[in-house]
Design a protein around this motif. Structure first.
Motif, mmCIF file in Angstrom:
data_model
loop_
_atom_site.group_PDB
_atom_site.id
_atom_site.type_symbol
_atom_site.label_atom_id
_atom_site.label_comp_id
_atom_site.label_asym_id
_atom_site.label_seq_id
_atom_site.Cartn_x
_atom_site.Cartn_y
_atom_site.Cartn_z
ATOM 1 N N PRO A 31 0.811 -1.230 0.000
ATOM 2 C CA PRO A 31 0.000 0.000 0.000
ATOM 3 C C PRO A 31 0.842 1.278 0.000
ATOM 4 O O PRO A 31 0.490 2.247 -0.670
ATOM 5 C CB PRO A 31 -0.822 -0.112 1.287
ATOM 6 N N HIS A 32 1.963 1.287 0.705
ATOM 7 C CA HIS A 32 2.787 2.493 0.776
ATOM 8 C C HIS A 32 3.889 2.543 -0.287
ATOM 9 O O HIS A 32 4.583 3.524 -0.412
ATOM 10 C CB HIS A 32 3.388 2.635 2.187
ATOM 11 N N ILE A 33 4.048 1.445 -1.068
ATOM 12 C CA ILE A 33 5.012 1.431 -2.185
ATOM 13 C C ILE A 33 4.221 1.052 -3.427
ATOM 14 O O ILE A 33 3.662 -0.040 -3.498
ATOM 15 C CB ILE A 33 6.155 0.429 -1.946
ATOM 16 N N PRO A 34 4.146 1.928 -4.425
ATOM 17 C CA PRO A 34 3.241 1.695 -5.566
ATOM 18 C C PRO A 34 3.714 0.641 -6.566
ATOM 19 O O PRO A 34 3.020 0.393 -7.548
ATOM 20 C CB PRO A 34 3.156 3.073 -6.227
#
Length: 193
Positions: free
Chosen positions: A128-131
């Protein structure tokens, strides 16, 4: 009563003494031949490990020389819908292994990568925090003689969700530097050093 034909004529005493040393000499020759054969076998056993080690070193030198002449790194860009990834194959000749990775391209986002061949498989998902996902990577032994390796690669673009089936391709990676779609036979553009 005995018949004279049943008996052997007696051996005179002088001839009995002469027969003794000759029979002893006949017994010595097999012993000398046995000792000589054992000596030769022992010499062979002692020299053979050195010869075996020298042959192993010679083969290792030949492999290193052949590895220096071979190209060892191949890369090709793959497109799956809106996503792109680079597949790389690194033939590490001296270590008898090939490292294959599928690295998503940041310019065309993806959420899932997977690579599998033989019994090896690796897949990565975007967090979620790394695309984008980390590269997927497998390591396989190099066969002797080196042959093409068939791998299945899958890439899920930005619309991919966990549980979805990602589009995949079956590719053949050759140590001569070609990447071929194993289903269609189409040769894909690649760079090889």
């Amino acid at each position: 009563m005995s018949h004279p034909t049943d008996r052997l004529p007696p051996t005179p005493p002088g001839e009995q003494r002469a027969a003794g040393p000759a029979s002893e000499r006949r017994r010595v020759w097999p012993a000398i031949a046995t000792v000589a054969a054992l000596s030769l076998a022992l010499a062979f056993v002692w020299s053979n490990p050195q010869d075996g080690e020298q042959q192993r070193e010679k083969r290792a030198d030949e492999r290193r020389a052949a590895a220096a002449d071979r190209k060892s790194y191949m890369t090709s860009e793959l497109t799956f819908g809106k996503a792109k990834a680079d597949i790389t194959a690194d033939w590490q000749w001296e270590e008898d292994k090939i490292v294959i990775s599928l690295d998503p391209t940041l310019a065309a986002p993806s959420k899932y990568v997977q690579i599998s061949a033989e019994t090896e498989s690796d897949s990565q998902e975007a967090l979620p925090h790394i695309p984008w996902p980390d590269p997927a990577e497998i390591t396989l032994p190099i066969e002797d003689p080196p042959t093409a390796i068939t791998v299945r690669v899958a890439l899920g673009d930005e619309d991919w969700k966990t549980g979805d089936t990602a589009p995949s391709r079956l590719l053949s990676l050759s140590p001569e530097g070609t990447v071929t779609d194993a289903t269609t036979g189409e040769e894909l553009p690649s760079r090889f050093n």
